[in-house]
Design a protein around this motif. Structure first.
Motif, short mmCIF file in Angstrom:
data_model
loop_
_atom_site.label_atom_id
_atom_site.label_comp_id
_atom_site.label_asym_id
_atom_site.label_seq_id
_atom_site.Cartn_x
_atom_site.Cartn_y
_atom_site.Cartn_z
N ALA A 12 22.59 -41.34 16.91
CA ALA A 12 22.55 -41.62 15.64
C ALA A 12 23.90 -40.91 14.85
O ALA A 12 24.33 -41.66 14.04
CB ALA A 12 21.24 -40.70 14.91
N HIS A 13 24.53 -39.96 15.57
CA HIS A 13 25.54 -39.38 14.79
C HIS A 13 26.85 -39.22 15.65
O HIS A 13 27.58 -38.29 15.09
CB HIS A 13 25.10 -38.11 14.19
N GLN A 23 16.96 -44.01 12.50
CA GLN A 23 18.20 -43.70 12.59
C GLN A 23 18.72 -44.25 13.69
O GLN A 23 20.01 -45.17 13.52
CB GLN A 23 18.48 -42.56 12.22
N ASN A 24 18.11 -44.14 15.01
CA ASN A 24 18.47 -44.29 16.25
C ASN A 24 18.52 -45.98 16.44
O ASN A 24 19.34 -46.78 16.81
CB ASN A 24 17.87 -44.00 17.42
N THR A 43 21.34 -47.45 14.47
CA THR A 43 22.63 -47.47 15.01
C THR A 43 22.60 -48.45 16.14
O THR A 43 23.70 -49.46 15.96
CB THR A 43 22.71 -46.10 15.86
#
Length: 197
Positions: free
Chosen positions: A67-68, A123-124, A127
């Motif tokens: 995610a980040h 979030q994943n 993405t």
């Protein structure tokens, strides 16, 4: 002392499940009295949830790799798969405790899973969907791709005994672990039609 209790509790819950485990067994394995254990954790459920909190914290760190990262898709997926395989190999008992909780219907830890895991999962998924919308990857169901990665990587903890039986080995070798990583990365990249290294 608390760390020793948590380590032994993780193993006992993985081997016996929540219902089969007892505070007495965990205390004995940790080398402490039942009273000392209950000083830190007032009952079996509190200890169980503390173990799962620790497992979830470690697992969420591995999920964060997707995610980040800000990396291109192929590199981000490599990091994600490596982190998930690492978690399974380093914390097999933790993975099994989580798996048993899920198999049992998440009856003791469901609220925590919803609060902590579901936002990271979203979030994943976002993405992956952003990559798909941008044309960086082929379009597939992001949710089910994540579920497939989870299943494949967690198998190295949850079904390690089966793999060892099939391979005729007491444990997976470094070569087995490397082959696992590379095979999973290849499968995911081919599914998304990403260039392979």
């Amino acid at each position: 002392m608390q760390q020793k209790i948590l380590e032994q509790a993780e193993q006992v819950f993985a081997q016996m499940g929540f219902d089969g485990a007892s505070v007495n067994i965990i205390a004995e394995r940790a080398g402490v009295s039942k009273q000392n254990l209950l000083y830190y954790y007032p009952n079996k459920l509190a200890l169980y949830k503390r173990v799962l909190d620790d497992v979830m914290g470690a697992w969420l760190q591995s999920l964060d790799a997707l995610a980040h990262t800000g990396l291109p898709p192929a590199e981000a997926l490599d990091a994600y798969i490596d982190a998930k395989v690492d978690f399974s190999l380093k914390r097999p008992y933790g993975s099994r405790v989580y798996a048993l909780e899920i198999i049992g219907g998440a009856r003791n830890y469901g609220k925590e899973i919803k609060a902590r895991l579901v936002p990271m999962l979203h979030q994943n998924i976002a993405t992956l969907e952003n990559w798909m919308r941008a044309g960086l990857t082929d379009r597939v169901s992001a949710e089910h791709l994540i579920f497939a990665i989870w299943a494949a990587t967690q198998a190295y903890a949850d079904f390690a005994a089966q793999m060892q039986l099939v391979l005729g080995k007491k444990s997976l070798t470094a070569a087995d672990q490397k082959a696992a990583r590379e095979t999973l990365k290849t499968l995911v990249k081919r599914t998304l039609k990403l260039a392979e290294d």
